[in-house]
Design an enzyme around this catalytic site. Structure first.
Site, short mmCIF file in Angstrom:
data_model
loop_
_atom_site.label_atom_id
_atom_site.label_comp_id
_atom_site.label_asym_id
_atom_site.label_seq_id
_atom_site.Cartn_x
_atom_site.Cartn_y
_atom_site.Cartn_z
N SER A 266 -9.79 84.57 48.65
CA SER A 266 -8.79 85.42 48.40
C SER A 266 -8.20 85.94 48.18
O SER A 266 -7.65 84.77 47.20
CB SER A 266 -8.75 84.71 50.81
OG SER A 266 -7.34 85.47 50.61
N CYS B 218 -7.28 96.62 57.09
CA CYS B 218 -8.10 94.88 56.13
C CYS B 218 -8.99 94.58 55.47
O CYS B 218 -9.92 95.72 55.23
CB CYS B 218 -8.00 93.82 57.19
SG CYS B 218 -6.54 93.61 57.69
#
Length: 555
Positions: A470, A119
């Site tokens: 994001s 991630c």
């Protein structure tokens, strides 16, 4: 061998005794010792399964005559850390991860390293460490999550759907049953979230720059093929050790340019513009934002995954994966195929037999979404050092936009205004004091952008920030405005109802206020310094640089 420093000779009797306390036999001690950086934890969906990846890597290492040792790395789930003080720590964790890997690999001189990330900040942090240490290394990620499916209407769901549902609910556009359906079905299991968000963007960059085997970026987490790839990575690290192929042999100016070309063709997260310069810095290479724009203007946008489009990572894998994308870009003369990779072969050898299997997912240049790339850098008096936008996720009507500023000194203040419906069509939201120093930690503004998209305001409202976004964000979301407000940047001088002009095709971001007025504002400016608790963030704030430099630390 590098590991001889801790195991060979008379003076290492106590060291060997400690190895035997681990249950090792003499043969295992004599073999090359391979460190495995394992970022498994129980709170990140992309990392909950990484122990199975690590066990497969260990099997590959043992099959090829090495002795594996796994050690941990921390990880932050950006989705769970979103929209509260936890997000201040996400970007800051990148440097901590790099430092902690360096500490472990220097304290225990392994002969080679296998990195197991999945991630957002874990991947660049590990890449930075690999370049810093420069011993034979390979990456094997946990792989992307599959997309979800609504039980109410059968439509495809991703994390984008979940975040945007909040805005839809605020506007009265979504029922409780629809919200629950999204909550329960948008993230069906382990893996990095299913679209071209930051985690998958960086795993793709890792493969394309040459540090991951073919399939590293796209094979879904739940496929057995992912476990087989992990075993192959364990086998391959022994070959890299034998040939002494190190990260700085692979990550070069040429391979980084390949990564940037692919970045634009794939329409990756704006966070790649933050991480690739930081990774390059560890190799002594400079990436200039102007270079990124030049590459973007020459690169067709061939792939459009969620949040910009319908397709997800599983579709890209089924269409031939990243090697097929590279092969297509090479056909257009845009890839340097002489670059070395962790396969022990060049890019040219890797892509020799690759082809596009689904031209709807990986388009041709003639049928591209646009003839330029998915990201764009903007400049102007509001961002003299640059700002970044995911152009491929902006609708045509918002490519050029002028409107009055709605100014907020924190993400929370903006969220409060959105919940109260104080933002209206035509506005330009400005969220400042959220940059690397100002936040500190450069939080992602996903919650505001998701609320805009969910409410339908993304079609008429832009958002500008010295924070970041994001990979899930879409719309006219312009981040990384530099210099940031906390450094006295122009964004600190914006006042309510000032007119801001955005022209993405011409790469312009301008505050339409006279120089004389701006000079007076500057003379009276009182920079906001947020009170933060003693600890890591205070140290980080003192050392972190501008987003235009990759938010690296200067000592």
């Amino acid at each position: 061998m590098r590991s001889d420093k801790m195991k060979s000779g008379l003076t290492k009797v106590p060291h060997r005794a400690l190895f035997k306390a681990l249950g090792l036999v003499d043969e295992e001690i004599k073999r090359p010792m391979i460190g495995i950086v394992n970022s498994q934890n129980d709170i990140i969906p992309g990392h909950i399964h990484l122990n199975s990846i690590v066990e497969a890597v260990k099997a590959g290492i043992r099959m090829s005559g090495g002795t594996p040792f796994a050690f941990p790395a921390i990880g932050v789930c950006d989705g769970i850390a979103m929209n509260h003080e936890g997000m201040k720590y996400s970007l800051a964790s990148r440097e901590h991860i790099a430092d902690s890997v360096e500490i472990m690999a220097m304290a225990h001189p392994f002969d080679a390293l296998v990195f197991v990330p999945n991630c957002d900040k874990i991947i660049p942090g590990m890449l930075m460490a690999a370049l810093r240490l420069n011993i034979p290394s390979i990456f094997i990620s946990g792989g992307p999550m599959l997309s979800g499916k609504s039980k109410l209407d059968g439509r495809r769901l991703t994390l984008t759907t979940a975040f945007e549902s909040v805005g839809a609910a605020v506007m009265g556009k979504m029922s409780d049953s629809e919200l629950l359906d999204i909550e329960e079905n948008s993230c069906p299991g382990c893996g990095s979230c299913a679209g071209m968000f930051t985690a998958n963007s960086m795993n793709c960059m890792t493969e394309i720059v040459g540090m991951g085997l073919p399939g590293h970026g796209t094979i879904p987490a739940v496929y057995a093929k992912r476990i087989r790839l992990a075993k192959s990575a364990g086998i391959k690290i022994m070959e890299l050790l034998e040939k002494n192929i190190c990260p700085r042999d692979i990550i070069t100016e040429k391979s980084l340019k390949n990564a940037l070309v692919a970045d634009m063709a794939l329409g990756c997260s704006t966070n790649t513009v933050l991480h690739l310069p930081a990774i390059a810095h560890e190799a002594g290479i400079s990436i200039d934002l102007k270079d990124i724009n030049n590459i973007s203007k020459k690169t067709p946008h061939l792939v459009k995954l969620s949040p910009a489009g319908y397709h997800c990572m599983e579709d890209l894998e089924g269409a031939g994966g990243l090697q097929a994308v590279i092969h297509q870009l090479d056909d257009y003369g845009m890839i340097d195929t002489t670059c070395m990779t962790v396969t022990g072969k060049t890019v040219s050898e890797n892509i020799k037999n690759c082809e596009v299997l689904d031209s709807d997912v990986i388009r041709s240049k003639e049928n591209a979404y646009s003839q330029d790339g998915g990201l764009a850098i903007l400049w102007g008096n509001l961002a003299p050092e640059g700002a970044v936008v995911k152009k491929g996720a902006v609708i045509k009507e918002m490519m050029v936009h002028s409107g009055p500023a709605k100014v907020y000194d924190s993400e929370e203040a903006c969220i409060e205004a959105l919940m109260a419906k104080k933002v209206v069509s035509g506005d330009v939201i400005v969220i400042r004091y959220e940059g690397p120093k100002g936040g500190p930690g450069m939080r992602e503004m996903l919650s505001p952008t998701a609320m805009l998209s969910g409410s339908g305001l993304d079609k008429s409202v832009a958002l500008i920030t010295d924070g970041r976004f994001s990979g899930v964000s879409r719309g006219a979301s312009i981040g990384h405005v530099s210099p940031e407000a906390a450094s006295g940047g122009m964004i600190a001088l914006v006042e309510e109802n000032d007119i801001i002009n955005i022209n993405i095709p011409e790469n312009k971001l301008e505050l339409l206020v006279s120089d004389e007025v701006l000079q007076k504002r500057k003379e009276n400016l009182k920079v906001v310094e947020k009170d933060i608790p003693e600890g890591y963030l205070r140290r980080y704030r003192k050392m972190v640089t501008s987003a235009s430099k990759g938010a690296i630390l200067e000592y």
